[in-house]
Design a protein around this motif. Structure first.
Motif, mmCIF file in Angstrom:
data_model
loop_
_atom_site.group_PDB
_atom_site.id
_atom_site.type_symbol
_atom_site.label_atom_id
_atom_site.label_comp_id
_atom_site.label_asym_id
_atom_site.label_seq_id
_atom_site.Cartn_x
_atom_site.Cartn_y
_atom_site.Cartn_z
ATOM 1 N N PHE A 156 0.840 -1.152 -0.051
ATOM 2 C CA PHE A 156 -0.104 -0.187 0.073
ATOM 3 C C PHE A 156 1.025 1.295 0.034
ATOM 4 O O PHE A 156 2.171 1.242 0.412
ATOM 5 C CB PHE A 156 -1.085 0.143 1.113
ATOM 6 N N LYS A 157 0.207 2.420 -0.536
ATOM 7 C CA LYS A 157 0.999 3.574 -0.279
ATOM 8 C C LYS A 157 0.041 4.417 0.411
ATOM 9 O O LYS A 157 -1.195 4.716 0.403
ATOM 10 C CB LYS A 157 1.216 4.159 -1.702
ATOM 11 N N ASP A 158 0.885 5.627 1.047
ATOM 12 C CA ASP A 158 0.041 6.728 1.446
ATOM 13 C C ASP A 158 0.869 7.873 1.233
ATOM 14 O O ASP A 158 1.801 7.977 0.442
ATOM 15 C CB ASP A 158 -0.298 6.204 2.978
ATOM 16 N N GLU A 159 0.526 8.883 2.219
ATOM 17 C CA GLU A 159 1.104 10.179 1.893
ATOM 18 C C GLU A 159 2.582 10.290 2.244
ATOM 19 O O GLU A 159 3.441 11.249 2.023
ATOM 20 C CB GLU A 159 0.359 11.146 2.850
ATOM 21 N N GLU A 169 4.893 0.221 9.036
ATOM 22 C CA GLU A 169 4.610 1.632 9.309
ATOM 23 C C GLU A 169 4.479 2.062 10.779
ATOM 24 O O GLU A 169 3.316 1.355 11.419
ATOM 25 C CB GLU A 169 3.687 2.115 8.535
ATOM 26 N N ILE A 170 4.892 3.090 11.435
ATOM 27 C CA ILE A 170 4.713 3.415 12.775
ATOM 28 C C ILE A 170 3.765 4.561 12.712
ATOM 29 O O ILE A 170 4.468 5.745 12.284
ATOM 30 C CB ILE A 170 6.018 3.397 13.659
ATOM 31 N N ALA A 171 2.643 4.752 13.204
ATOM 32 C CA ALA A 171 1.935 6.034 12.982
ATOM 33 C C ALA A 171 1.647 6.497 14.482
ATOM 34 O O ALA A 171 1.284 5.617 15.066
ATOM 35 C CB ALA A 171 0.483 5.885 12.238
ATOM 36 N N THR A 172 1.493 7.799 14.713
ATOM 37 C CA THR A 172 1.477 8.364 15.985
ATOM 38 C C THR A 172 0.483 9.325 15.988
ATOM 39 O O THR A 172 -0.195 9.642 14.757
ATOM 40 C CB THR A 172 2.789 9.076 16.543
ATOM 41 N N GLU A 173 0.048 10.072 16.964
ATOM 42 C CA GLU A 173 -0.854 11.158 16.994
ATOM 43 C C GLU A 173 -0.450 12.240 16.040
ATOM 44 O O GLU A 173 -1.301 13.002 15.646
ATOM 45 C CB GLU A 173 -0.891 11.650 18.516
ATOM 46 N N ALA A 174 0.789 12.312 15.484
ATOM 47 C CA ALA A 174 0.987 13.383 14.625
ATOM 48 C C ALA A 174 0.851 13.209 13.369
ATOM 49 O O ALA A 174 1.041 14.030 12.290
ATOM 50 C CB ALA A 174 2.620 13.705 14.766
ATOM 51 N N ASP A 175 0.277 11.772 12.792
ATOM 52 C CA ASP A 175 0.092 11.405 11.392
ATOM 53 C C ASP A 175 -1.340 11.406 11.381
ATOM 54 O O ASP A 175 -2.332 10.945 11.946
ATOM 55 C CB ASP A 175 0.858 10.050 11.524
ATOM 56 N N HIS A 176 -1.684 11.611 9.888
ATOM 57 C CA HIS A 176 -2.758 11.625 9.425
ATOM 58 C C HIS A 176 -2.473 10.917 8.063
ATOM 59 O O HIS A 176 -1.573 11.680 7.184
ATOM 60 C CB HIS A 176 -3.737 12.927 9.291
ATOM 61 N N HIS A 177 -3.249 9.943 7.501
ATOM 62 C CA HIS A 177 -2.894 9.510 6.029
ATOM 63 C C HIS A 177 -4.253 8.600 5.378
ATOM 64 O O HIS A 177 -5.142 8.473 6.420
ATOM 65 C CB HIS A 177 -1.690 8.515 6.470
ATOM 66 N N THR A 178 -4.150 8.236 4.330
ATOM 67 C CA THR A 178 -4.987 7.680 3.619
ATOM 68 C C THR A 178 -4.314 6.299 2.835
ATOM 69 O O THR A 178 -3.728 6.588 1.603
ATOM 70 C CB THR A 178 -5.750 8.214 2.513
ATOM 71 N N PRO A 179 -4.141 5.295 3.586
ATOM 72 C CA PRO A 179 -3.750 4.008 2.939
ATOM 73 C C PRO A 179 -4.414 3.629 1.566
ATOM 74 O O PRO A 179 -5.690 3.427 1.629
ATOM 75 C CB PRO A 179 -3.494 3.161 3.864
ATOM 76 N N ILE A 180 -3.586 3.313 0.501
ATOM 77 C CA ILE A 180 -4.222 2.803 -0.834
ATOM 78 C C ILE A 180 -3.619 1.562 -1.293
ATOM 79 O O ILE A 180 -2.426 1.656 -1.374
ATOM 80 C CB ILE A 180 -4.439 3.757 -1.875
ATOM 81 N N ALA A 181 -4.334 0.558 -1.067
ATOM 82 C CA ALA A 181 -3.491 -0.737 -1.820
ATOM 83 C C ALA A 181 -3.234 -0.750 -3.370
ATOM 84 O O ALA A 181 -4.112 -0.063 -4.016
ATOM 85 C CB ALA A 181 -4.564 -2.086 -1.539
#
Length: 213
Positions: A156-159, A169-181
């Motif tokens: 998948f890809k995201d921003e 992928e390690i996401a925290t409160e600082a991250d906002h994303h839209t994963p796309i397969a």
């Protein structure tokens, strides 16, 4: 061996070696390690340093409560052994934990073609398998805590970047994303969270209660 480009942080590896991670995060870390030579080697180094420090430390008496905590940590880590990767979609660490591979689950729809299977772990964090159809997108979302997402099949890809088998992928409160397969095949991921996600859209927020995301 899988060509892994996105790795665990030193903090996560040290916490795993110390037995202080939630069971859900333990499972994701152990599964990643079976696919990643680099992280497995770094973990070995941390465990060696920890062992040396324990050997040099003075003996102290511990309370009955602390003995119970140490016993629980040992039991949790013994359930999630780092073993060689399997020939299936699931690495051996995950296969041993769930007792099978993709066909061992009842996949439940959560909207937009995405399906999930929630795994049973301790209540401090949750972990699930996600099946995202090729070319489909997850709803854009932020995080109230930490989310670890390990790709088991497809990509998948995201921003931020592209993530393929073995990548985490390690996401925290600082991250906002839209994963796309990516197109071509469904993307299968193992994802652990210690807090609910933050969705912008109304429909994802409604579905969130039932999907327990």
């Amino acid at each position: 061996m899988t060509d892994v480009k996105h790795h665990l942080t030193d903090e996560l590896l040290m916490a795993y070696a110390a037995g202080t991670l939630a069971e859900a995060f333990n499972l994701v870390v152990a599964t990643h390690i079976t696919l990643c030579d680099e992280c497995r080697a770094r973990l070995g180094a941390f465990e060696a340093v920890g062992g040396a420090l324990l050997e040099d430390a003075d003996e102290v008496e511990v309370s009955a409560d602390m003995e119970a905590i140490f016993a629980k940590i040992a039991a949790t880590n013994s359930e999630i052994q780092v073993t060689p990767a399997s020939t299936g979609v699931f690495p051996s660490a995950l296969q041993d934990y769930v007792g099978g591979d993709l066909d061992a689950f009842k996949w439940r729809p959560v909207g937009m073609g995405v399906k999930q299977a929630i795994l049973k772990t301790s209540k401090t964090a949750s972990v699930r398998l996600l099946r995202i159809p090729a070319g489909a997108a997850m709803p854009d979302h932020g995080h109230n805590g930490t989310e670890l997402t390990l790709v088991l099949k497809g990509a998948f890809k995201d921003e931020h970047d592209r993530f393929a088998r073995g990548d985490i992928e390690i996401a925290t409160e600082a991250d906002h994303h839209t994963p796309i397969a990516e197109a071509g095949e469904d993307c299968i991921c193992l994802s652990a969270t210690d807090a609910p996600l933050k969705f912008r859209g109304l429909l994802p927020r409604i579905a969130q209660r039932f999907a327990r995301i």
